[in-house]
Write an enzyme that holds these catalytic residues in place. Structure first.
Site, PDB file in Angstrom:
ATOM      1  N   ASN A 170     -25.515  -2.664 -10.041  1.00  0.00           N
ATOM      2  CA  ASN A 170     -25.896  -1.271 -10.274  1.00  0.00           C
ATOM      3  C   ASN A 170     -27.414  -1.173 -10.353  1.00  0.00           C
ATOM      4  O   ASN A 170     -28.125  -2.165 -10.167  1.00  0.00           O
ATOM      5  CB  ASN A 170     -25.221  -0.724 -11.537  1.00  0.00           C
ATOM      6  CG  ASN A 170     -25.524  -1.574 -12.757  1.00  0.00           C
ATOM      7  OD1 ASN A 170     -26.672  -1.711 -13.172  1.00  0.00           O
ATOM      8  ND2 ASN A 170     -24.481  -2.164 -13.345  1.00  0.00           N
TER       9      ASN A 170
ATOM     10  N   LYS B 265     -14.310   3.582 -29.104  1.00  0.00           N
ATOM     11  CA  LYS B 265     -14.724   2.174 -29.152  1.00  0.00           C
ATOM     12  C   LYS B 265     -15.231   1.758 -30.533  1.00  0.00           C
ATOM     13  O   LYS B 265     -15.810   0.695 -30.699  1.00  0.00           O
ATOM     14  CB  LYS B 265     -15.774   1.910 -28.074  1.00  0.00           C
ATOM     15  CG  LYS B 265     -15.226   2.276 -26.696  1.00  0.00           C
ATOM     16  CD  LYS B 265     -15.931   1.635 -25.545  1.00  0.00           C
ATOM     17  CE  LYS B 265     -15.232   1.991 -24.245  1.00  0.00           C
ATOM     18  NZ  LYS B 265     -15.835   1.365 -23.061  1.00  0.00           N
TER      19      LYS B 265
END
Length: 407
Positions: A214, A345
């Site tokens: 990325n 999370k």
């Protein structure tokens, strides 16, 4: 912020020594007390009387000149300094310092001082790019020295390129910011804390020549690591592939893939007090990889992908007393998605940004962030340098800890 501060300016032998005169004047006008050291070769470019007049202090140019018999001059000067700046810093003095050579007033003082040392390189572009000089500079960075890089441009030797010393205004501004951070830094609570930071991209291998990755450069994570170290923390930086220099005094674990990053983070998680996961980890990797280069063939090629381990989710599940901070790089509905990630999370804080906004995307030297906390705080910050954002992230972490200390 430099008013009343003790600054030692070391001037070595390059044509850029004339810029050190302007730097001395600016610092003195701002209220700093400046003492100048000169190498023998520096005196070929500027007369010591110039610096004496500008600084209103004697110039130190000989190791064995001891005007006060009750003191050893280079040790006294080393202890006196709040900050030391070497400008210009030639290839010669960089090489000496990197190898522990102390054969004149400047090098003996620099090896003896416990003050922060900043070097402003100035030399021919080919000298600057020489592998020996680059190695010496990296050695000094590893020792904890900092560099004030100038811009590429026309050099006195006639070449054009990197090697021109930073302008006096830039150096003076940097010195001011150093003292501003020291005087206003509220991050002393990080002293004795172990901070683990992830940064950069991961690379997911297809074959020996191809991989998925990325656009992350690691700049934000590296800035956070440097800020945490300045705040007194023990810092472990788990870094994917980047071209960034190691932050001074930071323990760096280099990784390539998402799985390697997972293993590295888990190996230090139990000892961590704070974990800041800024890395852009691949969510998917090729299900099949090849030991040899896959040759071009007619038709299309489909690469089947499989999920990588969710590092942040795993950290949230295994969290004991750690403060866990995530990042959300989004292109839409930034705050909404960040809130979802914060809860899903089991994070304490999350730093969110819109990667499509100019000045906030991958590779930029600036960022525009929103920091959300588990206890409901939402703070929006205007565009700032990533160094400033890093400091703000740490400040918000400490504020969060203080707010929830008794819970």
């Amino acid at each position: 912020m430099v008013n009343g501060k003790h600054i030692v300016l070391a001037v070595t032998g390059g044509i850029a020594a004339y810029k050190a005169c302007a730097l001395t004047s600016k610092l003195v006008q701002a209220g700093a007390e400046v003492k100048v050291m000169m190498s023998e070769s520096a005196k070929e470019f500027v007369n010591p009387n110039t610096f004496q007049a500008l600084s209103r202090n004697p110039v130190y140019d000989w190791t064995f000149h001891e005007p006060d018999p009750s003191k050893i001059a280079h040790i006294d000067l080393a202890d006196w300094a709040d900050l030391v700046v070497v400008a210009p810093a030639t290839a010669n003095v960089i090489g000496k310092l990197a190898n522990g050579i102390a054969d004149d007033m400047i090098t003996t003082t620099l090896l003896a001082t416990k003050a922060d040392v900043y070097l402003a390189p100035a030399m021919n572009v080919n000298m600057y790019n020489h592998s020996a000089v680059q190695k010496n500079m990296q050695t000094l960075k590893d020792f904890g020295y900092s560099f004030i890089e100038g811009e590429a441009g026309y050099l006195a030797c006639g070449w054009t390129g990197k090697g021109r010393m930073a302008e006096p205004e830039v150096i003076a501004d940097m010195i001011n910011r150093v003292f501003e951070e020291r005087d206003t830094n509220s991050l002393n609570e990080l002293k004795g804390k172990h901070v683990v930071i992830t940064a950069g991209p991961t690379q997911e291998r297809i074959d020996p020549v191809r991989y998925f990755t990325n656009h992350s450069t690691g700049k934000m994570g590296y800035a956070v690591a440097a800020a945490a170290k300045r705040a007194g923390a023990e810092v472990t930086l788990v870094s994917g592939p980047t071209n960034l220099p190691r932050p001074a005094g930071v323990d760096v674990i280099k990784v390539i893939s998402a799985e390697e990053m997972y293993q590295a983070v888990m190996s230090v998680y139990d000892s961590a007090d704070i974990v800041i996961k800024s890395a852009a980890v691949a969510d998917y990797r090729p299900k099949e990889t090849f030991e040899q280069k896959r040759k071009k063939s007619p038709g299309e090629w489909s690469v089947e992908m499989e999920r990588t381990r969710d590092i942040l989710k795993t950290l949230g599940e295994k969290k004991a007393n750690q403060i866990l901070v995530g990042f959300a790089a989004e292109s839409e509905n930034v705050e909404e998605y960040a809130k979802q990630k914060l809860l899903k999370k089991n994070l304490d804080l999350i730093v969110a940004n819109n990667i499509t906004t100019p000045g906030a995307g991958f590779g930029s030297d600036t960022n525009i962030v929103t920091i959300l906390s588990k206890d409901g705080e939402v703070k929006n910050y205007e565009q700032q340098t990533k160094d400033a954002v890093a400091k703000q992230i740490l400040t918000d972490i400490i504020d969060y800890i203080e707010r929830n200390r008794n819970e």
